[in-house]
Design an enzyme around this catalytic site. Structure first.
Site, PDB file in Angstrom:
ATOM      1  N   GLY A  42      -2.907  -8.659  23.716  1.00  0.00           N
ATOM      2  CA  GLY A  42      -1.889  -8.443  22.679  1.00  0.00           C
ATOM      3  C   GLY A  42      -1.776  -9.651  21.769  1.00  0.00           C
ATOM      4  O   GLY A  42      -0.766  -9.828  21.099  1.00  0.00           O
TER       5      GLY A  42
ATOM      6  N   ASP B 161     -10.781 -26.879  20.409  1.00  0.00           N
ATOM      7  CA  ASP B 161     -10.421 -25.915  21.462  1.00  0.00           C
ATOM      8  C   ASP B 161     -10.747 -26.399  22.869  1.00  0.00           C
ATOM      9  O   ASP B 161     -10.122 -25.958  23.833  1.00  0.00           O
ATOM     10  CB  ASP B 161     -11.159 -24.583  21.237  1.00  0.00           C
ATOM     11  CG  ASP B 161     -10.590 -23.808  20.055  1.00  0.00           C
ATOM     12  OD1 ASP B 161      -9.690 -24.336  19.382  1.00  0.00           O
ATOM     13  OD2 ASP B 161     -11.053 -22.679  19.809  1.00  0.00           O
TER      14      ASP B 161
ATOM     15  N   TYR C 160      -3.824 -12.651  18.996  1.00  0.00           N
ATOM     16  CA  TYR C 160      -4.473 -12.646  17.674  1.00  0.00           C
ATOM     17  C   TYR C 160      -5.687 -11.702  17.641  1.00  0.00           C
ATOM     18  O   TYR C 160      -5.810 -10.854  16.771  1.00  0.00           O
ATOM     19  CB  TYR C 160      -5.014 -14.037  17.356  1.00  0.00           C
ATOM     20  CG  TYR C 160      -4.046 -15.092  16.922  1.00  0.00           C
ATOM     21  CD1 TYR C 160      -3.873 -15.385  15.580  1.00  0.00           C
ATOM     22  CD2 TYR C 160      -3.350 -15.854  17.853  1.00  0.00           C
ATOM     23  CE1 TYR C 160      -3.024 -16.414  15.171  1.00  0.00           C
ATOM     24  CE2 TYR C 160      -2.499 -16.871  17.454  1.00  0.00           C
ATOM     25  CZ  TYR C 160      -2.347 -17.153  16.109  1.00  0.00           C
ATOM     26  OH  TYR C 160      -1.514 -18.163  15.712  1.00  0.00           O
TER      27      TYR C 160
ATOM     28  N   HIS D 203       9.262 -12.916 -10.924  1.00  0.00           N
ATOM     29  CA  HIS D 203       9.483 -11.468 -10.878  1.00  0.00           C
ATOM     30  C   HIS D 203       8.393 -10.752 -11.674  1.00  0.00           C
ATOM     31  O   HIS D 203       8.053 -11.202 -12.759  1.00  0.00           O
ATOM     32  CB  HIS D 203      10.854 -11.152 -11.460  1.00  0.00           C
ATOM     33  CG  HIS D 203      11.225  -9.721 -11.323  1.00  0.00           C
ATOM     34  ND1 HIS D 203      11.494  -9.142 -10.095  1.00  0.00           N
ATOM     35  CD2 HIS D 203      11.333  -8.741 -12.245  1.00  0.00           C
ATOM     36  CE1 HIS D 203      11.777  -7.867 -10.290  1.00  0.00           C
ATOM     37  NE2 HIS D 203      11.675  -7.599 -11.574  1.00  0.00           N
TER      38      HIS D 203
ATOM     39  N   CYS E  64     -13.287 -16.731  12.744  1.00  0.00           N
ATOM     40  CA  CYS E  64     -12.467 -16.568  11.529  1.00  0.00           C
ATOM     41  C   CYS E  64     -13.216 -15.977  10.342  1.00  0.00           C
ATOM     42  O   CYS E  64     -12.717 -15.060   9.692  1.00  0.00           O
ATOM     43  CB  CYS E  64     -11.913 -17.918  11.080  1.00  0.00           C
ATOM     44  SG  CYS E  64     -11.622 -19.106  12.365  1.00  0.00           S
TER      45      CYS E  64
ATOM     46  N   LYS F  30     -14.693 -12.419  10.858  1.00  0.00           N
ATOM     47  CA  LYS F  30     -13.500 -11.580  11.078  1.00  0.00           C
ATOM     48  C   LYS F  30     -12.841 -11.220   9.750  1.00  0.00           C
ATOM     49  O   LYS F  30     -12.534 -10.073   9.482  1.00  0.00           O
ATOM     50  CB  LYS F  30     -12.532 -12.323  12.006  1.00  0.00           C
ATOM     51  CG  LYS F  30     -11.261 -11.619  12.383  1.00  0.00           C
ATOM     52  CD  LYS F  30     -10.103 -11.838  11.431  1.00  0.00           C
ATOM     53  CE  LYS F  30      -9.771 -13.231  11.056  1.00  0.00           C
ATOM     54  NZ  LYS F  30      -9.159 -14.040  12.085  1.00  0.00           N
TER      55      LYS F  30
ATOM     56  N   GLU G 257       9.285 -13.252  -4.041  1.00  0.00           N
ATOM     57  CA  GLU G 257      10.555 -13.656  -4.652  1.00  0.00           C
ATOM     58  C   GLU G 257      11.710 -13.397  -3.678  1.00  0.00           C
ATOM     59  O   GLU G 257      12.764 -14.021  -3.761  1.00  0.00           O
ATOM     60  CB  GLU G 257      10.797 -12.951  -5.986  1.00  0.00           C
ATOM     61  CG  GLU G 257      11.058 -11.464  -5.895  1.00  0.00           C
ATOM     62  CD  GLU G 257      11.259 -10.816  -7.278  1.00  0.00           C
ATOM     63  OE1 GLU G 257      12.177 -11.227  -7.986  1.00  0.00           O
ATOM     64  OE2 GLU G 257      10.460  -9.913  -7.632  1.00  0.00           O
TER      65      GLU G 257
ATOM     66  N   CYS H 254     -15.722 -20.472  14.576  1.00  0.00           N
ATOM     67  CA  CYS H 254     -15.040 -20.065  13.335  1.00  0.00           C
ATOM     68  C   CYS H 254     -16.017 -19.449  12.349  1.00  0.00           C
ATOM     69  O   CYS H 254     -15.786 -18.368  11.817  1.00  0.00           O
ATOM     70  CB  CYS H 254     -14.341 -21.276  12.720  1.00  0.00           C
ATOM     71  SG  CYS H 254     -13.582 -20.886  11.142  1.00  0.00           S
TER      72      CYS H 254
ATOM     73  N   GLU I 119      -5.976  -8.181  15.630  1.00  0.00           N
ATOM     74  CA  GLU I 119      -6.822  -8.183  14.421  1.00  0.00           C
ATOM     75  C   GLU I 119      -7.946  -7.154  14.534  1.00  0.00           C
ATOM     76  O   GLU I 119      -8.207  -6.386  13.606  1.00  0.00           O
ATOM     77  CB  GLU I 119      -7.398  -9.585  14.185  1.00  0.00           C
ATOM     78  CG  GLU I 119      -6.336 -10.586  13.766  1.00  0.00           C
ATOM     79  CD  GLU I 119      -6.854 -11.993  13.496  1.00  0.00           C
ATOM     80  OE1 GLU I 119      -6.138 -12.769  12.866  1.00  0.00           O
ATOM     81  OE2 GLU I 119      -7.990 -12.310  13.924  1.00  0.00           O
TER      82      GLU I 119
ATOM     83  N   TYR J 157     -23.154 -26.353   6.432  1.00  0.00           N
ATOM     84  CA  TYR J 157     -22.729 -27.273   7.496  1.00  0.00           C
ATOM     85  C   TYR J 157     -23.853 -28.262   7.818  1.00  0.00           C
ATOM     86  O   TYR J 157     -23.628 -29.471   7.965  1.00  0.00           O
ATOM     87  CB  TYR J 157     -22.336 -26.480   8.761  1.00  0.00           C
ATOM     88  CG  TYR J 157     -20.868 -26.149   8.833  1.00  0.00           C
ATOM     89  CD1 TYR J 157     -20.295 -25.250   7.944  1.00  0.00           C
ATOM     90  CD2 TYR J 157     -20.044 -26.748   9.782  1.00  0.00           C
ATOM     91  CE1 TYR J 157     -18.942 -24.955   7.999  1.00  0.00           C
ATOM     92  CE2 TYR J 157     -18.695 -26.456   9.846  1.00  0.00           C
ATOM     93  CZ  TYR J 157     -18.159 -25.561   8.945  1.00  0.00           C
ATOM     94  OH  TYR J 157     -16.810 -25.279   9.001  1.00  0.00           O
TER      95      TYR J 157
END
Ligand code: NDP
Length: 464
Positions: free
Chosen positions: A178, A306, A180, A439, A48, A51, A444, A43, A184, A99
């Protein structure tokens, strides 16, 4: 004092492993976390986080174009790939530091090495050859891109691992898959000015998503200039004489591209971990088999994230880690809840979704009401962009519960996160109707779709 060197030994310093190790250490447990590459896992290091940074980078071209409609004249712009990757590396270095610090500050020992099991309680630290013991062990080694080793020429292709650090931006790219990652990265590379083609074996991209999201995104990507080839797969990749790669597809087409990227799913990272020595059971795909508390068939060995191939998402791995802590160290047996997980595809436009697609809901509920709205977002009016937003609610007629929410458009991921709370709380369509709109916003629309667009009975559309 126990007979073991550690109370908990974690193999894998990604999202799940670090969370479990850090919190266990904060509770006073003697913890070690071994990581062979970099802390932060897929990640943070090559997933993630970089990316999303690349997604931001790839959107500037459209921002510059849109500015004109709002009265701005933007000067000539240019893009420097190496500047982007250097800035990305700096940010990732900072996050990796956080980390590590989180572990150290709580008293966990960091072991910068591969670690392999030698038995149910015994681990070998490969770099030093040291053997240690632990009362409990967590395997949190994540996954790796499916290399598609049966494809002739797969060695010339890259995966998402390499895509983040290409020495230079290719002029053209062919992306296989096809899901994620394919979707992306197709949008990222296209936004950065790369001639982009996506090839997918199915009839429509994003097979596990609602049909409206799939078609809507497909249309938007084509309008941007991304080529999408469906119901076809790569059969062979060879080096072209003139440079770049030549690709033969099953349907007989020959494609040329500087780079070919395979995004064909991710495999659990279980090879060579000594799991056989410890007697840990794997499934057919090589994933570690766990019970509802993330416990393997060996009672003191657990697996998170994973590597268990339950739901391959970072927040899920973190949640599984927190459930492990509750169960094992707080005397509060807690099974991870994998129901109603909100998710987003950071395509352009984004897809944000929580709950069941219309197609899945139709298999589970005899009667459904579908509320669907497709509109041009306000920002696109002055910019002149043709982009459309799609919002969709899937409602179980009998209970009035909203069982699925699907959003295609800018910030769909942000909206889906909030919708996730509502669906988790069991929201009904009447709750939506009672909610005042803000609005002008795009979201909305979610609370102003008063009549169903259509109804389904036993999976078929019915007329009112
Ligand atoms: P996905 O499972 O999303 O997609 C894999 C794609 O590869 C599918 O389109 C699949 O087709 C196709 N495929 C698989 N095997 C073959 C094959 N042999 N030949 C041709 N096509 C094949 O995996 P990704 O690699 O895109 O991503 C891995 C995981 O990482 C995701 O499942 C997701 O959980 C996570 N992720 C999450 C992100 C996010 O939250 N935004 C971003 C990136 C990754 P088919 O659909 O027909 O099976």
């Amino acid at each position: 004092m126990t007979e073991y060197d550690y109370d908990l030994f974690v193999i894998g310093g990604g999202s799940g492993g670090v969370r479990a190790g850090r919190v266990a250490a904060s509770l006073g447990k003697r913890v070690a976390v071994a990581e062979e590459y970099r802390f932060g896992g897929t990640c943070v290091i090559r997933g993630c986080v970089p990316k999303k940074l690349f997604v931001y980078a790839s959107q500037y071209n459209e921002h510059f174009e849109d500015a004109a409609g709002y009265g701005w004249a933007v000067g000539e712009s240019s893009f420097d790939w190496n500047k982007l990757t250097a800035a990305k590396d700096k940010e990732i270095g900072r996050l990796e530091g956080l980390y590590r610090k989180g572990l150290e500050n709580n008293g966990a020992e960091i072991i910068a090495s591969r670690a392999e099991l030698m038995g149910p309680h015994t681990i070998r630290i490969i770099n030093t050859g040291r053997t240690v013991t632990a009362e409990k062990i967590i395997i949190a080694t994540g996954g790796t891109p499916n290399p598609h080793a049966s494809l002739p020429g797969h060695e010339f292709c890259i995966s998402s691992n390499e895509a983040f650090d290409l020495p230079e931006l290719p002029r053209s790219i062919l992306i296989a898959g096809g899901g994620y990652i394919a979707v992306e990265f197709a949008n990222i590379f296209h936004g950065l000015g790369v001639e982009t083609t996506l090839i997918y074996r199915g009839k429509e991209i994003l097979s596990r998503f609602d049909q409206d999201m799939r078609q809507g995104l497909h249309t938007a990507m084509i309008e941007k200039g991304i080529r999408i080839i469906l119901t076809d797969v790569i059969e062979e990749v060879t080096k072209a004489v003139a440079g770049g790669l030549s690709v033969k597809t099953m349907s007989g087409e020959t494609l040329a591209a500087d780079t070919v990227m395979l995004a064909l799913g991710r495999d659990p990272n279980t090879l060579g971990l000594g799991l056989e020595a410890a007697g840990v059971q794997l499934d057919q795909r090589g994933a570690i088999v766990v019970d509802k508390y993330s416990r393997t068939n060996v009672p003191n060995i657990f697996a998170l994230g994973d590597v268990t191939n339950r739901v391959q998402l970072t927040p899920v791995a973190i949640h599984e880690a927190m459930c492990f802590i509750e169960t094992e160290y707080k005397n509060n047996p807690t099974a991870p809840d994998h129901d109603l997980i909100a998710t987003a595809v950071f395509s352009q436009p984004e897809v944000g979704t929580v709950g069941l697609s219309e197609e899945e809901a139709a298999k589970r509920y005899p009667e459904l009401e579908i509320y669907r709205s497709e509109f041009r977002p306000m920002k696109a009016t002055l910019s002149g962009r043709s982009e459309k937003m799609i919002m969709k609610l899937v409602v179980d007629t009998a209970s009035r519960k909203v069982v699925g929410t699907h959003i295609l458009g800018q910030d769909a991921g942000e909206m889906a996160q909030l919708m996730g709370i509502s669906l988790k709380a069991g929201v009904t369509k009447d709750d939506f109707d009672r909610t005042m709109a803000i609005h002008p916003t795009a979201s909305e629309e979610l609370v102003t779709m008063y009549s169903p667009s259509y109804r389904l009975k036993n999976g078929d559309r019915v007329r009112d």
